[in-house]
Design an enzyme around this catalytic site. Structure first.
Site, PDB file in Angstrom:
ATOM      1  N   GLU A  21     -14.158  69.504  53.753  1.00 17.18           N
ATOM      2  CA  GLU A  21     -15.045  68.758  54.805  1.00 17.18           C
ATOM      3  C   GLU A  21     -14.821  66.605  54.734  1.00 17.18           C
ATOM      4  OE1 GLU A  21     -18.492  70.881  56.806  1.00 17.18           O
ATOM      5  OE2 GLU A  21     -18.506  71.111  54.243  1.00 17.18           O
ATOM      6  N   TYR A  53     -32.267  49.204  70.949  1.00 11.84           N
ATOM      7  CA  TYR A  53     -31.774  50.357  70.322  1.00 11.84           C
ATOM      8  C   TYR A  53     -30.636  50.034  69.773  1.00 11.84           C
ATOM      9  CZ  TYR A  53     -34.339  51.344  74.690  1.00 11.84           C
ATOM     10  OH  TYR A  53     -35.700  51.509  75.570  1.00 11.84           O
ATOM     11  N   VAL A  72     -26.398  68.298  55.527  1.00  8.96           N
ATOM     12  CA  VAL A  72     -27.076  66.659  56.885  1.00  8.96           C
ATOM     13  C   VAL A  72     -27.996  67.213  56.156  1.00  8.96           C
ATOM     14  CG1 VAL A  72     -25.453  67.930  58.069  1.00  8.96           C
ATOM     15  CG2 VAL A  72     -27.077  68.956  57.363  1.00  8.96           C
ATOM     16  N   GLU A  73     -29.172  67.885  55.364  1.00  9.47           N
ATOM     17  CA  GLU A  73     -30.706  67.598  54.757  1.00  9.47           C
ATOM     18  C   GLU A  73     -30.561  66.141  54.255  1.00  9.47           C
ATOM     19  OE1 GLU A  73     -30.020  71.660  55.181  1.00  9.47           O
ATOM     20  OE2 GLU A  73     -29.420  69.833  54.538  1.00  9.47           O
ATOM     21  N   LYS A  99     -23.990  69.396  63.900  1.00 10.34           N
ATOM     22  CA  LYS A  99     -22.702  69.834  62.687  1.00 10.34           C
ATOM     23  C   LYS A  99     -22.061  70.447  64.228  1.00 10.34           C
ATOM     24  CE  LYS A  99     -20.821  70.265  58.448  1.00 10.34           C
ATOM     25  NZ  LYS A  99     -20.993  70.069  57.250  1.00 10.34           N
TER      26      LYS A  99
END
Length: 120
Positions: A21, A53, A72-73, A99
């Site tokens: 990854e 935005y 990802v946390e 993901k």
């Protein structure tokens, strides 16, 4: 509280616990819901009283694409912190990091984590 939604932001980055990854990278999607009082912005028709935005997108992108994390946390926490840092009117944020193609066997649409944080 008023809400600003930004859904399906896509990034390519090198996060993950597996070395593949980190070398090959993968797609990540991020959804955010930002809560703030937008009455003054609406009354004055003034972007300076709201959350821009484009600036919010860049704040998310900075976290997702410029650093490398195992979890990802950690990405989600970083996104929340960066949004709070950049937007003083932001009171609460919901961050979902998706993901779509994690390196795990099976059939599924995606995996994701979602956090909700308030201004401290």
């Amino acid at each position: 509280m008023d809400k600003i939604h930004m859904q399906g932001m896509e990034f390519y980055a090198y996060h993950g616990v597996f070395s593949e990854e980190n070398k090959l990278g993968q797609r990540f999607r991020v959804d955010i819901v930002m809560e703030a009082d937008l009455r003054e912005a609406a009354a004055e028709d003034n972007i300076e009283k709201s959350i821009n935005y484009a600036e919010a997108y860049e704040a998310v992108k900075d976290v997702v694409e410029k650093e490398q994390y195992d979890l990802v946390e950690t990405i989600a926490e970083g996104v929340a912190a960066n949004l709070f840092k950049n937007f003083s009117i932001l009171k609460r944020v919901n961050v979902k990091v998706i993901k779509p193609d994690p390196p795990i066997p099976g059939h599924y649409d995606h995996v994701a984590i979602e956090i909700v944080r308030g201004r401290q």
